[in-house]
Scaffold this active site. Structure first.
Site, PDB file in Angstrom:
ATOM      1  N   ASP A  10     -16.337 -19.808   3.255  1.00 52.64           N
ATOM      2  CA  ASP A  10     -15.729 -18.492   3.479  1.00 52.64           C
ATOM      3  C   ASP A  10     -14.926 -18.559   4.779  1.00 52.64           C
ATOM      4  OD1 ASP A  10     -15.233 -15.675   3.021  1.00 52.64           O
ATOM      5  OD2 ASP A  10     -16.597 -15.256   4.667  1.00 52.64           O
ATOM      6  N   SER A  11     -14.083 -17.554   4.976  1.00 54.18           N
ATOM      7  CA  SER A  11     -13.325 -17.479   6.225  1.00 54.18           C
ATOM      8  C   SER A  11     -14.247 -17.187   7.407  1.00 54.18           C
ATOM      9  CB  SER A  11     -12.278 -16.367   6.124  1.00 54.18           C
ATOM     10  OG  SER A  11     -12.927 -15.122   5.964  1.00 54.18           O
ATOM     11  N   TYR A  42      -8.661 -14.335   7.014  1.00 55.22           N
ATOM     12  CA  TYR A  42      -7.661 -15.051   6.216  1.00 55.22           C
ATOM     13  C   TYR A  42      -6.714 -14.068   5.513  1.00 55.22           C
ATOM     14  CZ  TYR A  42      -9.943 -19.733   6.247  1.00 55.22           C
ATOM     15  OH  TYR A  42     -10.453 -20.961   6.585  1.00 55.22           O
ATOM     16  N   GLY A  43      -7.246 -12.885   5.194  1.00 59.73           N
ATOM     17  CA  GLY A  43      -6.537 -11.928   4.332  1.00 59.73           C
ATOM     18  C   GLY A  43      -5.090 -11.619   4.690  1.00 59.73           C
ATOM     19  N   CYS A  73     -15.338 -16.464  -1.180  1.00 60.61           N
ATOM     20  CA  CYS A  73     -14.230 -15.765  -0.504  1.00 60.61           C
ATOM     21  C   CYS A  73     -13.215 -15.394  -1.577  1.00 60.61           C
ATOM     22  CB  CYS A  73     -13.624 -16.717   0.522  1.00 60.61           C
ATOM     23  SG  CYS A  73     -12.167 -16.033   1.345  1.00 60.61           S
ATOM     24  N   ASN A  74     -12.985 -14.108  -1.733  1.00 64.78           N
ATOM     25  CA  ASN A  74     -12.029 -13.653  -2.752  1.00 64.78           C
ATOM     26  C   ASN A  74     -10.609 -14.099  -2.433  1.00 64.78           C
ATOM     27  OD1 ASN A  74     -13.418 -11.319  -4.590  1.00 64.78           O
ATOM     28  ND2 ASN A  74     -14.357 -11.461  -2.591  1.00 64.78           N
ATOM     29  N   THR A  75     -10.284 -14.096  -1.138  1.00 63.51           N
ATOM     30  CA  THR A  75      -8.924 -14.444  -0.721  1.00 63.51           C
ATOM     31  C   THR A  75      -8.620 -15.900  -1.075  1.00 63.51           C
ATOM     32  OG1 THR A  75      -9.288 -12.898   1.100  1.00 63.51           O
ATOM     33  CG2 THR A  75      -7.353 -14.314   1.241  1.00 63.51           C
ATOM     34  N   GLU A 152     -16.834  -9.300  11.329  1.00 65.76           N
ATOM     35  CA  GLU A 152     -16.855 -10.525  12.145  1.00 65.76           C
ATOM     36  C   GLU A 152     -17.275 -10.215  13.588  1.00 65.76           C
ATOM     37  OE1 GLU A 152     -16.290 -13.911  11.537  1.00 65.76           O
ATOM     38  OE2 GLU A 152     -16.367 -13.408   9.409  1.00 65.76           O
ATOM     39  N   CYS A 183     -14.142  -8.375  -1.563  1.00 66.07           N
ATOM     40  CA  CYS A 183     -14.132  -9.226  -0.371  1.00 66.07           C
ATOM     41  C   CYS A 183     -15.598  -9.408  -0.014  1.00 66.07           C
ATOM     42  CB  CYS A 183     -13.383  -8.571   0.780  1.00 66.07           C
ATOM     43  SG  CYS A 183     -13.572  -9.451   2.350  1.00 66.07           S
ATOM     44  N   THR A 184     -15.994 -10.650   0.209  1.00 61.04           N
ATOM     45  CA  THR A 184     -17.427 -10.900   0.409  1.00 61.04           C
ATOM     46  C   THR A 184     -17.939 -10.350   1.741  1.00 61.04           C
ATOM     47  OG1 THR A 184     -16.865 -13.119   1.200  1.00 61.04           O
ATOM     48  CG2 THR A 184     -17.508 -12.894  -1.123  1.00 61.04           C
ATOM     49  N   HIS A 185     -17.028  -9.958   2.627  1.00 59.33           N
ATOM     50  CA  HIS A 185     -17.479  -9.313   3.864  1.00 59.33           C
ATOM     51  C   HIS A 185     -17.960  -7.872   3.609  1.00 59.33           C
ATOM     52  CE1 HIS A 185     -15.402 -12.594   5.968  1.00 59.33           C
ATOM     53  NE2 HIS A 185     -15.935 -12.172   7.096  1.00 59.33           N
TER      54      HIS A 185
HETATM   55  N1  DGL Z   1     -14.532 -12.855   2.846  1.00 58.25           N
HETATM   56  C1  DGL Z   1     -13.210 -13.092   2.410  1.00 58.25           C
HETATM   57  C2  DGL Z   1     -12.893 -12.505   1.082  1.00 58.25           C
HETATM   58  O1  DGL Z   1     -13.771 -12.388   0.281  1.00 58.25           O
HETATM   59  C3  DGL Z   1     -12.104 -13.150   3.408  1.00 58.25           C
HETATM   60  C4  DGL Z   1     -11.905 -12.035   4.367  1.00 58.25           C
HETATM   61  C5  DGL Z   1     -10.813 -12.402   5.337  1.00 58.25           C
HETATM   62  O2  DGL Z   1     -10.958 -13.410   6.010  1.00 58.25           O
HETATM   63  O3  DGL Z   1      -9.803 -11.698   5.409  1.00 58.25           O
HETATM   64  O4  DGL Z   1     -11.770 -12.197   0.781  1.00 58.25           O
END
Ligand code: DGL
Length: 264
Positions: A10-11, A42-43, A73-75, A152, A183-185
């Site tokens: 993940d990011s 990352y988004g 990570c979805n991104t 974060e 988004c996994t966050h």
């Molecule tokens: N947790 C990530 C996701 O599922 C990335 C979030 C990010 O870094 O912007 O998209």
């Protein structure tokens, strides 16, 4: 049987929401996790950069001799899952498809909302997957660029978080009966998101849904870790400082963890 670990990337700390579900559903499995918190989020980044960073994470996990990779990570899934899946000779799972199926199953009004990072929303991957499966669905997407930085920086329970979530989600309130946390966050903000959306809205945790697919693939390819094997020695790596990662991870997973810093 295959006693090698499962790799998660993940990011940053978001993929821990997927790991928690793995620990619950498949407690015999061993985990190697890499979170690129030094370069999160990352988004908002361009696709080519997300591709480059994700490959670095994949290659790191390959040095740990993993038997499967979960792109938690979805991104990253939106940008490079197809490519990574084709290049590697171990199973690689993304988090988008399982979340889409779960949302279709859950909705009773055919109105699904998706929240995610700017790149995930721009890629339109959720709408495409949902429409491929069930074209009658109405999908409303919304980018939430401020959510990942809140998580974060470990501000999930702050009044700032409440205000940001309330303001960001306002356009979706009352419009959908099912909301994909794309988004996994975001499961780390779940309580606030549920409050804002209302208790009747079903929240779909894209990462948690993925573990069901992990389980199916482990069975199908006979990759389960042997029950006789010694207890898994989980390893967590972060590209940023250990302290913040460790605090968030130990709170979320409810156990002491072995966290190391690494460069990519
Ligand atoms: N947790 C990530 C996701 O599922 C990335 C979030 C990010 O870094 O912007 O998209």
């Amino acid at each position: 049987m295959d006693n090698r670990p499962i790799g998660f990337l993940d990011s940053g700390v978001g993929g821990l929401t997927v790991v928690r579900e793995l620990m619950r559903q498949l407690p015999h499995e061993e985990i190697v996790y890499i979170g690129d918190s030094a370069r999160a989020p990352y988004g908002p980044r361009p696709a080519e950069q997300i591709r480059e960073y994700t490959w670095q994470l994949v290659n790191f996990l390959l040095t740990k001799d993993v038997k499967m990779i979960v792109m938690a990570c979805n991104t990253a899934t939106a940008v490079v899952w197809e490519e990574v899946k084709q290049e590697l000779n171990i199973p690689v799972l993304g988090v988008v498809l399982p979340g889409s199926s779960a949302a279709i199953k859950s909705t009773t009004s055919d109105r699904i909302g998706v929240i995610g990072t700017p790149m995930t929303v721009k890629s339109d991957i959720y709408r495409q997957k949902i429409m491929d499966l069930a074209p009658q669905m109405q999908v409303t997407t919304l980018a939430c660029p401020k959510f990942t930085p809140l998580v974060e920086s470990n501000q999930m329970n702050s009044s700032v978080a409440k205000k940001i979530v309330y303001e960001t989600l306002a356009p979706l309130v009352g419009k959908v009966d099912t909301l994909i946390l794309g988004c996994t966050h975001y499961p780390l903000l779940r309580g606030i998101i549920q409050n804002v959306m209302g208790s009747s809205v079903k929240l779909i945790d894209s990462g948690a849904e993925t573990i069901r697919d992990v389980s199916v693939l482990l069975n199908y390819f006979q990759l389960n870790r042997s029950r006789e094997a010694a207890l898994g020695h989980h390893r967590f790596y972060t590209t940023a400082g250990i302290d913040s990662f460790k605090e968030i991870a130990e709170n979320w997973l409810g156990q002491d963890l072995n966290v190391e810093h690494t460069k990519l």
